[in-house]
Enzyme design. Structure first.
Site, mmCIF file in Angstrom:
data_model
loop_
_atom_site.group_PDB
_atom_site.id
_atom_site.type_symbol
_atom_site.label_atom_id
_atom_site.label_comp_id
_atom_site.label_asym_id
_atom_site.label_seq_id
_atom_site.Cartn_x
_atom_site.Cartn_y
_atom_site.Cartn_z
ATOM 1 N N HIS A 84 0.823 -1.222 0.000
ATOM 2 C CA HIS A 84 0.000 0.000 0.000
ATOM 3 C C HIS A 84 0.856 1.270 0.000
ATOM 4 O O HIS A 84 0.362 2.342 -0.335
ATOM 5 C CB HIS A 84 -1.073 -0.019 1.105
ATOM 6 N N ASP A 206 1.262 -7.644 2.454
ATOM 7 C CA ASP A 206 1.340 -6.213 2.148
ATOM 8 C C ASP A 206 2.801 -5.764 1.980
ATOM 9 O O ASP A 206 3.343 -5.049 2.812
ATOM 10 C CB ASP A 206 0.645 -5.427 3.266
ATOM 11 N N SER A 611 3.971 2.280 8.467
ATOM 12 C CA SER A 611 3.754 1.296 7.419
ATOM 13 C C SER A 611 5.044 1.069 6.670
ATOM 14 O O SER A 611 5.708 2.027 6.265
ATOM 15 C CB SER A 611 2.698 1.788 6.435
HETATM 16 N N1 ARG Z 1 -4.763 0.477 7.700
HETATM 17 C C1 ARG Z 1 -3.478 0.594 7.066
HETATM 18 C C2 ARG Z 1 -2.977 2.029 7.220
HETATM 19 O O1 ARG Z 1 -3.486 2.777 7.948
HETATM 20 C C3 ARG Z 1 -3.516 0.132 5.653
HETATM 21 C C4 ARG Z 1 -4.236 1.006 4.693
HETATM 22 C C5 ARG Z 1 -4.232 0.552 3.273
HETATM 23 N N2 ARG Z 1 -5.227 -0.458 3.002
HETATM 24 C C6 ARG Z 1 -6.550 -0.224 2.750
HETATM 25 N N3 ARG Z 1 -7.359 -1.231 2.561
HETATM 26 N N4 ARG Z 1 -7.069 0.982 2.668
HETATM 27 O O2 ARG Z 1 -2.495 2.747 6.439
HETATM 28 N N1 GLU Z 2 -1.207 1.414 7.623
HETATM 29 C C1 GLU Z 2 -0.616 2.483 8.375
HETATM 30 C C2 GLU Z 2 0.324 3.312 7.532
HETATM 31 O O1 GLU Z 2 0.112 3.476 6.365
HETATM 32 C C3 GLU Z 2 0.027 1.932 9.581
HETATM 33 C C4 GLU Z 2 -1.051 1.528 10.443
HETATM 34 C C5 GLU Z 2 -1.176 2.393 11.657
HETATM 35 O O2 GLU Z 2 -1.765 3.478 11.589
HETATM 36 O O3 GLU Z 2 -0.652 1.910 12.647
HETATM 37 O O4 GLU Z 2 1.266 3.896 8.009
#
Ligand code: ARG
Ligand code: GLU
Length: 674
Positions: A84, A206, A611
């Site tokens: 991502h 990921d 991330s």
């Molecule tokens: N929750 C993760 C973060 O905050 C992954 C986000 C990307 N994935 C998604 N399905 N939107 O960034």
């Molecule tokens: N998916 C998040 C990011 O893009 C990390 C997840 C979180 O917020 O801990 O940095």
């Protein structure tokens, strides 16, 4: 009586002696934590983590694309981050003929690696405190200019810590020749997509693979076919020994934004006003986009990335509100503030001043948030800015317009405009005379929005090319919201508490806390600077009687596999590998089954920006790539709770398995130190 007293004393002793796995520490100051880290399984020294005299782990960590983290895993600049995080670069390199998002991509030699325009990584050269230099009269600009003159490709920033009580200089090497080496298909890299996002148990691969290139002198340089793979001062070695409950883990990366020290007023705003308002507004947007997506595969694709980004924070905020309420963060803050005032009567004025500052700024900030979530979410206004932008060449403008209409559906945007204008009309107190006049002329926000979409000529690219932009009703709309944009501008900060008029009072407040609360382990809030957090691999009690184990496996992917559901439709090659149990050196016995490990969770204190961060064992070897937190964790930006908060990590063995068995890119495995 005496027995219970003894028990209480013992209980208190254990709570006080066990240091929580909380905090995001500046690497240059990590020596103050090393004793605690060693007691939990860390085997190296502070110098191994950060040193300016010799190569250290910090030389292998990168800030990726200005908002994620990545790690170097070979002496040829091979870089791992999340799928991502690489998503934009992968999408930009994709076309209908080469759809790397859907099919994945694997370079089989250096010459097949794909240069990514506009992708930069930063590697920290060093950091140092400059509080005294600033106090002595040097400006930030002067400090930065001096630092950037020190070396080729140097970029510097000065960041404040503890709300301006300290300032630090960060000097980076900025690399702009970064190439895509490999990515799994989205069916692996985004497996489970929005459904599984923020959720444990998780089965997402990921990750994506890039390489940093440098000039003949190993210095940062713009893309050139003559550039060579960058030789880092240090790269991570990889451990495939695997993890088990209780193992020490450390994460090294660039967390973006936490609010550890905010007062009760700010917690109340987040939990009772900001999050619930934004969640409700996004409910509406997601409903509109989601039902359109359900009608056509084409719209599903066109709105996939938009839906994902709206849904990401939407889901996070819901977890955050639940967490704040569950932990009683608000009443804890109130009690803490009361104790502070009782024990520091001469300083209680600081809290009064903070409260007054919130009072002055909350309405403005609320309107700023409303404006972003509603009016700014109406997409068609963007073509007016693209048409007028003085910075674009004609070719760039044409490209931007093409890109916009490729993923734009007039009916979807009309529905969004009707809903969002109505919401703004109902909730906002900052409203311009121009917008008010438009609402009145057309009989309210909703009728106005219908009229606007009936009459604009900009609904498709042909209309756009033929239209007189300035005479189009969309331009009138843009002009009518411009005064609102101006009015909310002074409130444009990541958090309410960072508005200067409020922040000026956090400076003496946090200083006073540090002098007073000697038992608290103070760490500066995350601000996208390099940090270390540590903890252990750990499952947790998800609900009463429901314990979640810390590791998932390929078995779980196969259970979710479903060709009918887009987000769970794994590639056939993975089914074949599973059927043949052809796991090669990545197969392990886990819970009585021959399988491949996929993800695990730990107690590392992380946030957005982490991330892609390397997750390391006690010897500093790479065991996984961080990519998410659990649903019960997201209040950790405000209050971290070790019993509940877990970061989610893609097991390095799954990464290697996919590169090898799905990608067939064995040459990359050979490059890595296992
Ligand atoms: N929750 C993760 C973060 O905050 C992954 C986000 C990307 N994935 C998604 N399905 N939107 O960034
Ligand atoms: N998916 C998040 C990011 O893009 C990390 C997840 C979180 O917020 O801990 O940095």
């Amino acid at each position: 009586m005496r027995r219970s007293l003894l028990i209480i004393v013992l209980l208190m002793a254990t709570t006080f002696s066990a240091v929580a796995d909380k905090g995001m520490w500046l690497p240059s100051l990590i020596s103050s934590r090393v004793k605690d880290m060693k007691s939990k399984g860390f085997k190296l020294s502070a110098e191994d983590i950060y040193s300016i005299n010799k190569a250290s782990l910090k030389d292998a960590v990168v800030l990726f694309d200005g908002g994620c983290t990545g790690e170097i895993v070979s002496e040829k600049g091979l870089l791992l981050t999340n799928h991502h995080c690489g998503y934009d670069a992968i999408q930009a390199l994709s076309s209908v003929e080469h759809d790397y998002l859907t099919n994945g991509f694997w370079a089989m030699s250096h010459s097949e690696e794909l240069p990514c325009a506009n992708l930069k990584v930063h590697i920290l050269v060093r950091m140092e405190e400059v509080t005294d230099r600033i106090a002595a009269g040097e400006t930030r600009e002067q400090i930065i200019a001096k630092a950037e003159a020190e070396g080729v490709g140097f970029k510097a920033t000065v960041e404040s810590m503890y709300y301006g009580n300290q300032a630090y200089l960060f000097i980076y090497r900025e690399f702009s020749d970064v190439r895509l080496v490999g990515t799994p298909p989205s069916a692996i890299g985004k497996f489970g997509a929005d459904n599984d996002n923020w959720i444990w148990p998780r089965h997402t691969g990921d990750f994506s693979v890039f390489r940093i290139y440098a000039n003949q002198n190993n210095e940062p340089a713009a893309y050139s076919p003559d550039n060579r793979p960058y030789t880092p001062a240090r790269h991570f070695e990889i451990s495939t020994d695997g993890v088990k409950e209780g193992d020490f883990t450390m994460i090294y990366g660039f967390p973006g934004n936490t609010q550890e020290y905010i007062t009760s007023d700010a917690v109340r705003y987040v939990a009772e006003v900001s999050d619930p308002t934004k969640i409700a507004l996004r409910d509406k947007r997601l409903d509109i986009i989601g039902s359109a997506q359900a009608t056509s595969p084409k719209i599903r694709l066109q709105y996939a990335a938009k839906h994902a980004s709206i849904a990401n924070a939407w889901k996070k905020w819901q977890g955050e509100v639940l967490g704040i309420n569950r932990l009683g963060t608000l009443s804890k803050k109130l009690a803490y503030e009361e104790r502070f005032c009782r024990e520091n009567p001469s300083k209680s004025y600081i809290l009064d001043s903070l409260a007054a500052a919130y009072e002055r700024n909350i309405e403005g900030y609320y309107n700023y948030e409303l404006f972003n979530e509603t009016l700014r979410g109406i997409e068609l206004q963007q073509v007016v800015s693209i048409a007028r932008s003085p910075r674009l060449s004609d070719a760039q403008r044409a490209a931007a317009i093409d890109l916009f209409y490729k993923d734009f559906v007039m009916d979807v945007d009309r529905a969004l405009a009707v809903a969002m204008l109505s919401e703004y009309e109902a909730k906002a107190s900052f409203i311009s005379d121009e917008l008010k006049a438009l609402f009145e002329r057309h009989g309210g926000a909703s009728n106005y929005a219908e009229w606007l979409y009936d009459n604009t000529k900009l609904g498709n690219i042909e209309g756009f090319n033929a239209a007189d932009i300035d005479a189009d009703p969309m331009s009138e709309f843009v002009a009518a919201i411009e005064p609102i944009a101006k009015r909310v501008k002074p409130y444009t900060y990541r958090n309410l508490s960072n508005i200067p008029d409020i922040e000026q009072w956090y400076r003496p407040y946090v200083k006073a806390l540090m002098e007073w609360d000697k038992r608290r382990a103070f760490f500066p809030d995350a601000n996208l600077t390099l940090r270390v957090a540590y903890g252990k691999v750990a499952g947790y009690e998800y609900a009463d009687g429901e314990y979640h184990l810390p590791q998932t496996t390929l078995e779980g992917i196969m259970e979710k596999d479903n060709p009918e559901i887009y987000d769970y439709n794994i590639p056939q090659s993975l089914r074949d590998v599973y059927a043949a149990k052809d796991y090669g050196r990545w197969g392990v016995m886990l819970n009585g089954k021959y399988t491949v490990p996929v993800c695990f969770i730990a107690t590392n204190h992380t946030t957005g920006g982490n991330s892609g961060s390397p997750v390391l064992n006690g010897r500093g070897e790479l065991i996984g790539i961080n990519f998410d937190r659990t649903w019960l964790s997201t209040m950790s930006d405000i209050e971290f709770d070790e019993t509940l908060c877990r970061n989610i990590i893609c097991d390095i063995r799954y990464v290697l398995f996919v590169i090898d068995k799905v990608g067939g890119a064995e040459w990359l495995i050979d490059e890595i130190d296992l």
